[in-house]
Design an enzyme around this catalytic site. Structure first.
Site, PDB file in Angstrom:
ATOM      1  N   HIS A 125       0.870  -1.170   0.000  1.00  0.00           N
ATOM      2  CA  HIS A 125       0.000   0.000   0.000  1.00  0.00           C
ATOM      3  C   HIS A 125       0.915   1.230   0.000  1.00  0.00           C
ATOM      4  O   HIS A 125       2.036   1.163   0.513  1.00  0.00           O
ATOM      5  CB  HIS A 125      -0.827  -0.055   1.289  1.00  0.00           C
ATOM      6  CG  HIS A 125      -1.894   0.984   1.423  1.00  0.00           C
ATOM      7  ND1 HIS A 125      -1.628   2.262   1.856  1.00  0.00           N
ATOM      8  CD2 HIS A 125      -3.233   0.936   1.217  1.00  0.00           C
ATOM      9  CE1 HIS A 125      -2.755   2.951   1.910  1.00  0.00           C
ATOM     10  NE2 HIS A 125      -3.744   2.173   1.526  1.00  0.00           N
ATOM     11  N   ASP A 202       2.991  -4.729   8.074  1.00  0.00           N
ATOM     12  CA  ASP A 202       1.792  -3.915   7.907  1.00  0.00           C
ATOM     13  C   ASP A 202       0.599  -4.868   7.952  1.00  0.00           C
ATOM     14  O   ASP A 202       0.315  -5.574   6.999  1.00  0.00           O
ATOM     15  CB  ASP A 202       1.875  -3.171   6.564  1.00  0.00           C
ATOM     16  CG  ASP A 202       0.555  -2.503   6.175  1.00  0.00           C
ATOM     17  OD1 ASP A 202      -0.441  -2.654   6.909  1.00  0.00           O
ATOM     18  OD2 ASP A 202       0.532  -1.835   5.129  1.00  0.00           O
ATOM     19  N   GLN A 205      -4.644  -5.192   6.704  1.00  0.00           N
ATOM     20  CA  GLN A 205      -5.654  -6.057   6.085  1.00  0.00           C
ATOM     21  C   GLN A 205      -5.707  -7.444   6.716  1.00  0.00           C
ATOM     22  O   GLN A 205      -6.536  -8.264   6.335  1.00  0.00           O
ATOM     23  CB  GLN A 205      -5.367  -6.213   4.586  1.00  0.00           C
ATOM     24  CG  GLN A 205      -5.505  -4.939   3.783  1.00  0.00           C
ATOM     25  CD  GLN A 205      -6.921  -4.415   3.775  1.00  0.00           C
ATOM     26  OE1 GLN A 205      -7.891  -5.177   3.930  1.00  0.00           O
ATOM     27  NE2 GLN A 205      -7.079  -3.124   3.596  1.00  0.00           N
ATOM     28  N   LYS A 228     -10.421  -0.717  10.422  1.00  0.00           N
ATOM     29  CA  LYS A 228     -10.553  -1.896   9.555  1.00  0.00           C
ATOM     30  C   LYS A 228     -10.845  -3.142  10.386  1.00  0.00           C
ATOM     31  O   LYS A 228     -10.899  -4.253   9.870  1.00  0.00           O
ATOM     32  CB  LYS A 228      -9.276  -2.104   8.746  1.00  0.00           C
ATOM     33  CG  LYS A 228      -9.034  -1.008   7.697  1.00  0.00           C
ATOM     34  CD  LYS A 228      -7.768  -1.309   6.910  1.00  0.00           C
ATOM     35  CE  LYS A 228      -7.210  -0.114   6.190  1.00  0.00           C
ATOM     36  NZ  LYS A 228      -7.903   0.206   4.943  1.00  0.00           N
ATOM     37  N   CYS A 366      -4.812   2.719  -3.626  1.00  0.00           N
ATOM     38  CA  CYS A 366      -3.574   3.201  -3.007  1.00  0.00           C
ATOM     39  C   CYS A 366      -2.436   2.209  -3.221  1.00  0.00           C
ATOM     40  O   CYS A 366      -1.599   2.007  -2.324  1.00  0.00           O
ATOM     41  CB  CYS A 366      -3.752   3.462  -1.504  1.00  0.00           C
ATOM     42  SG  CYS A 366      -4.895   4.779  -1.160  1.00  0.00           S
TER      43      CYS A 366
END
Ligand SMILES: Cc1ncc(COP(=O)(O)O)c(C=O)c1O
Lengths: 408, 150
Positions: A125, A202, A205, A228, A366
């Protein structure tokens, strides 16, 4: 206590799922962008503002002490959620983006130097690209990118080859937002650690789809956003290993992060407070605690099974559209359906589905380098959460057939 | 469905599938590049102006049905118009697509371009409909900047 899996009942926990859009029942399939909130989160937020509100870490009065306690108790919930070893390793930030910027500017700027390399992957991202580019410009470090294949799977041996004696930091996405690919982060971390290189994951998600255990993964930093994960927007988490966090200089200066200030010298607070300058999103953090409590009442494995079945069902249904080409076909993937339709622009697809009450995402997500890799400008992406249903997938499929009928 | 038919009228679908004046232009005097950062769509516009009159204009690039059809219909509408007339038409066009639903639109002089009035129901798509026009404006104002919809 966990509840048996009852989808209809579970959906009632989320007031947004009962809304309409353009006069049709809302079908929310943009969960990778952000998830909807359960009633308990909304209530916690308003209850705090209505009857418990005060600033934290300051007042000697009871309200402030209670607010401080409520806020700090969420640190422990996050610690348990991530299976971290101490609350001191949990830093509250605004979101994944801020967490990565914090590490780049604090760890990166103090530890890396001219010529050092930072390794990321081809499926990041923008928020795991740009902070490193900024750092590279500031200190003369070099950004390296580990490639992926046409399915959107990271190439492990290529990744390993890119780990050079100059590599001083690795920052990798756990699950790709544009493709859904799940990276074998545990393996990647082991490869990096074998060379003494720290790793940031990261997890933006990942947290809503997979159980995460930072000690098992053995990562040095883990970043994610509450919004999220069925929590409020404006709150995020940076997990950092104590040994790394301790010597890191502050990211921002101000109130709350200090022990004492004179014009000559300031003593900083200990971790994690050293990294939390200024008044944070108090209500947001507390309501995020309610989201974690809520998730703990659900049957995790049953939700995962439901999502996996839904992904398989949706993949089969959409696969029957001849004009459809999948972008992201990794063997290991979360419930992200990213695709292009021959001759139809994703924005036109988005508009047609919008009139059917279906919220999907059309764009580059993104992740422009991912789009470039596949030679496209944009994809259409439907991303699922555990509260989505087969009927919703059927409506999506019908909507796409209509798109083909109009533009075919 | 009626909103959708309003938006994707046959004329728009036709022009998006087979855009007119698509390709390179010989002897262009003005060029413009337009970019929509939202979707990454790009348009290259080439114009040949003589004595203040647009003799010819052609465009290249890829975009959604709305932006492609808008560029195509714009090139048709502006052939033979003066630069001043073109700018005036852009103003009218912009007014039309940003007039709230339910309010009357001034469609005098817009002719075929009124097919884009359905865009009003979809505010995020106004940028798609106006990209070619912004690009035109930049091209004839002789700025070297890329026209952006944001
Ligand atoms: C993989 C990934 N990383 C980082 C981010 C940025 O998260 P936020 O905007 O909450 O900071 C996102 C959000 O889309 C994401 O999907």
């Amino acid at each position: 206590m966990t509840q048996p899996f009852d989808l209809a009942r579970l959906r009632q926990d989320f007031p947004m799922l009962a809304q309409t859009m353009r006069g049709k029942p809302l079908i929310y399939l943009d969960n990778a962008a952000s998830t909807q909130k359960p009633q308990v989160v909304i209530e916690r937020l308003t209850k705090f503002y209505r009857s418990e509100y005060a600033n934290i870490h300051r007042g000697v009065y009871e309200l402030s002490q209670n607010a401080t306690q409520a806020y700090e108790s969420v640190r422990e919930k996050v610690k348990n959620f991530l299976h971290a070893s101490s609350e001191r390793e949990i830093v509250f930030v605004r979101g994944t983006t801020e967490a990565i910027n914090l590490v780049a500017q604090s760890y990166g700027r103090s530890k890396l130097k001219v010529g050092d390399e930072i390794l990321i992957t081809a499926m990041e991202h923008h928020s795991n690209i740009v902070p490193w580019q900024l750092l590279c410009e500031q200190i003369g470090a070099v950004l390296r990118v580990a490639p992926m294949n046409q399915n959107g799977e990271l190439l492990l041996d290529e990744f390993e080859k890119k780990l050079s004696p100059k590599t001083k930091f690795v920052s990798i996405v756990h699950v790709s937002n544009a493709l859904g690919s799940i990276n074998p982060v545990k393996k990647l971390i082991a490869l990096a650690h074998a060379r003494g290189i720290p790793v940031l994951v990261d997890g933006a998600q990942a947290v809503s789809h997979l159980p995460v255990d930072v000690q098992d993964l053995d990562c040095d930093f883990y970043a994610f956003s509450a919004h999220k994960l069925f929590g409020p927007s404006g709150v995020g988490v940076l997990y950092g290993r104590t040994e790394l966090l301790n010597p890191m200089p502050p990211y921002q200066g101000g109130g709350d992060m200090i022990l004492s200030v004179t014009f000559e010298k300031t003593l900083f607070h200990e971790i994690p407070h050293k990294f939390e300058a200024g008044t944070p999103d108090i209500a947001g953090v507390i309501a995020f605690g309610a989201a974690l409590d809520y998730l703990a009442t659900l049957d995790g494995p049953a939700l995962q099974k439901h999502e996996a079945e839904l992904l398989e069902y949706a993949t089969k249904q959409l696969d029957a559209i001849p004009q459809l080409r999948w972008i992201g076909t990794a063997k290991e993937k979360t419930s992200v359906l990213s695709f292009v339709l021959d001759g139809v622009h994703p924005h036109d697809i988005g508009t047609v589905l919008d009139t059917e009450g279906i919220a999907i995402r059309a764009g580059h997500h993104c992740a422009q380098p991912v789009m470039d890799f596949f030679g496209i400008n944009a994809t259409t992406r439907a991303s699922l959460a555990f509260y989505n249903t087969r009927e919703e997938i059927d409506r999506l499929t019908a909507g796409l057939h209509k798109v083909v009928e109009i533009f075919g | 469905m009626s909103d959708l038919r309003e938006l994707y009228q046959e004329v728009i679908l036709g022009h998006s599938k087979s855009p007119r004046n698509f390709g390179k232009l010989e002897g262009a005097t003005h060029t413009g590049v337009g970019f929509n950062p939202l979707c990454g769509d790009k348009i290259h516009l080439q114009i040949r102006v003589r004595d203040g009159v647009i003799e010819a204009l052609r465009f290249e690039g890829s975009g959604c049905a709305i932006s492609t059809a808008s560029a195509s219909l714009m090139t048709e509408a502006l052939q033979g118009k003066t630069v001043a007339e073109a700018e005036a038409l852009f103003k009218k066009f912009h007014e039309m697509v940003t007039t709230p639903m339910g309010q009357p639109i001034d469609d005098a002089a817009l002719n075929k371009l009124t097919v884009f009035s359905g865009v009003r129901e979809f505010p995020v798509r106004v940028k798609c409909a106006t990209l070619a026009w912004h690009t035109l404006h930049n091209a004839v104002s002789e700025t070297s900047e890329t026209a952006k919809t944001e």
